[in-house]
Write an enzyme that holds these catalytic residues in place. Structure first.
Site, PDB file in Angstrom:
ATOM      1  N   ALA A 167      -1.082   0.078  -5.226  1.00 42.17           N
ATOM      2  CA  ALA A 167      -1.965  -0.750  -6.036  1.00 42.17           C
ATOM      3  C   ALA A 167      -2.102  -0.063  -7.391  1.00 42.17           C
ATOM      4  CB  ALA A 167      -3.319  -0.873  -5.356  1.00 42.17           C
ATOM      5  N   GLY A 174      -0.454   0.531  -1.446  1.00 43.80           N
ATOM      6  CA  GLY A 174      -0.410  -0.926  -1.331  1.00 43.80           C
ATOM      7  C   GLY A 174       1.016  -1.463  -1.263  1.00 43.80           C
ATOM      8  N   GLU A 177       1.927  -1.151   2.265  1.00 41.65           N
ATOM      9  CA  GLU A 177       1.144  -2.160   3.000  1.00 41.65           C
ATOM     10  C   GLU A 177       1.705  -3.568   2.785  1.00 41.65           C
ATOM     11  OE1 GLU A 177      -2.454  -0.545   1.201  1.00 41.65           O
ATOM     12  OE2 GLU A 177      -3.321  -0.366   3.204  1.00 41.65           O
ATOM     13  N   GLU A 182      -2.989   7.517  -0.502  1.00 39.49           N
ATOM     14  CA  GLU A 182      -4.305   7.252  -1.097  1.00 39.49           C
ATOM     15  C   GLU A 182      -5.248   8.441  -0.961  1.00 39.49           C
ATOM     16  OE1 GLU A 182      -2.638   5.226   0.944  1.00 39.49           O
ATOM     17  OE2 GLU A 182      -2.826   3.138   0.306  1.00 39.49           O
TER      18      GLU A 182
END
Ligand code: DAK
Length: 258
Positions: free
Chosen positions: A65, A109, A112, A132
C-alpha cells in the site's frame, strides 16, 4: 475509459489489468484500488470478459500500500474512512477467475492483493513479503488470514514477524504460488493459461470457484454437501450434455454457457 493507475489490455475474452505506478513501484493508493474495483464491477456482467489477469511490471508487482498516502493518517481517520474495506470486499467476492501474475516485489498490500486472486503465477524474480512490521504496523487487508492458509502458521508467523521476503522457489514449494513460469514472455504465457480457462463452460468455472472458496469458510461436511449440490445442478446445463457427448464422440467440446 482511461485509467490513471492501470493499463488495460483485452485479449479476446481475457482482460489483463496492468498496475501502472512505476514511480512508486506500483504502490497501491486509494485511486488504484478504486480503479481496480471499477474495472471489476464493469466486467462482472460483461460477457466478453471471462478471466482477469492482474499483473505488474517485470521488476515489481506492487511494493505494498502507498506508505506516503498513509503516513500522516491517524486511527480515527482510518476507521472512519474504512480504508480499503469496500475494495477488499469487491475484489475478494469477484465471481470470475482472477489470476495474479507476479514478477518482482509483491509486498504488504501487494502480496495481499495477489492472495485475493484465485491463482498466483510467478517468475523466479518474485519476492513475496509482509514487511508491515518494519513500519510499526501490521497487515490489514487479509495478510494475517490468507497467508497461513497458503503456507501454514509457522511460515506465516516467520514472514509477518521478521518481515523477510519469500522467493518464488520457496513460494511454489509451500503452495503460495501455483507455478513458476519463465520470465521471457511471462505475460504471453499468462494470457495463454487464462484463455485455456476461458474456453471452458462459464457455469462450471463459476461453480468451481464458488465451491473452492466455500472450503475456506465452512466445515468439511457442509463444503462437500455444497459441492455435491453444485455438481448435481450442472447436469441441467447444455454444457454438461455437450462436454460428455464430445468425450464419447472423441472431439473437442464447444461450450455455450447454457
Ligand atoms: N509506498 C510508497 N512509495 C513506495 C513504496 C510504498 N509501499 N515502495 C516503494 N516506494 C517508492 C519509494 O519511496 C521510491 O520513491 P522516491 O524516493 O523515488 O520518490 C520509489 O518507490 C523507489 O523505491 P526504492 O528507492 O525504495 O527502491 P529499491 O529498489 O531501493 O527498494 C523496495 C525496493 C521494495 C525493497 C523498497 O521500495 C521498499 O521496501 N518498499 C516498501 C515495502 C513495504 O514496506 N511495503 C508494505 C507497505 S505497508 C490497510 C490494510 C493494509 C495496508 C494498509 C491499510 N487497512 C485495512 C487500512 C497495507 C499496508 C502496506 O502494504
Amino acid at each position: 475509459m482511461a485509467y490513471e493507475t492501470l493499463i488495460l489490455e483485452h485479449h479476446e475474452t481475457v482482460l489483463l489489468i496492468k498496475l501502472n505506478r512505476p514511480e512508486s513501484l506500483n504502490a497501491i493508493n486509494n485511486k488504484m484500488l478504486m480503479e481496480i474495483c471499477t474495472v471489476l464491477k464493469k466486467s462482472s456482467t460483461d460477457i466478453n470478459v471471462r478471466v482477469i489477469i492482474i499483473t505488474g511490471s517485470e521488476k515489481f508487482f506492487a511494493a505494498g500500500a502507498d506508505i506516503k498516502e498513509m503516513e500522516k493518517k491517524n486511527s480515527t481517520e482510518m476507521y472512519l474512512e474504512d480504508y480499503f474495506t469496500n475494495e477488499h470486499n469487491i475484489i475478494s467476492s469477484y465471481r470470475k477467475p482472477l489470476i495474479a501474475g507476479v514478477s518482482g516485489y509483491a509486498l504488504g498490500g501487494g502480496c495481499e492483493l495477489a492472495m485475493m486472486c484465485d491463482i498466483i503465477y510467478a517468475t523466479k524474480t518474485a519476492k513475496f513479503g509482509q514487511p508491515e512490521i518494519n513500519l510499526g504496523v501490521m497487515a490489514g487487508i487479509g495478510g494475517t488470514q490468507r497467508l497461513p492458509k497458503s503456507v501454514g502458521k509457522s511460515k506465516a508467523m516467520d514472514m509477518h514477524l521478521t518481515g523477510r521476503y519469500m522467493d518464488a522457489e520457496e513460494a511454489e514449494r509451500v503452495g503460495l504460488v501455483s507455478r513458476v513460469l519463465p520470465e521471457k514472455d511471462f505475460q504471453i504465457k499468462l494470457i495463454e493459461i487464462a484463455k485455456k480457462i476461458s474456453d471452458k463452460s462459464l457455469t462450471s468455472i463459476l461453480a468451481i470457484k464458488e465451491a473452492i472458496n466455500i472450503s475456506y469458510e465452512t466445515n468439511l461436511s457442509s463444503g462437500i454437501n455444497f459441492e455435491r449440490r453444485k455438481f448435481h445442478s450442472l447436469f441441467s446445463t447444455e454444457d454438461q450434455k455437450e462436454g460428455m457427448a464430445a468425450f464419447v464422440e472423441k472431439r473437442t467440446p464447444k461450450f455455450s454457457d447454457r
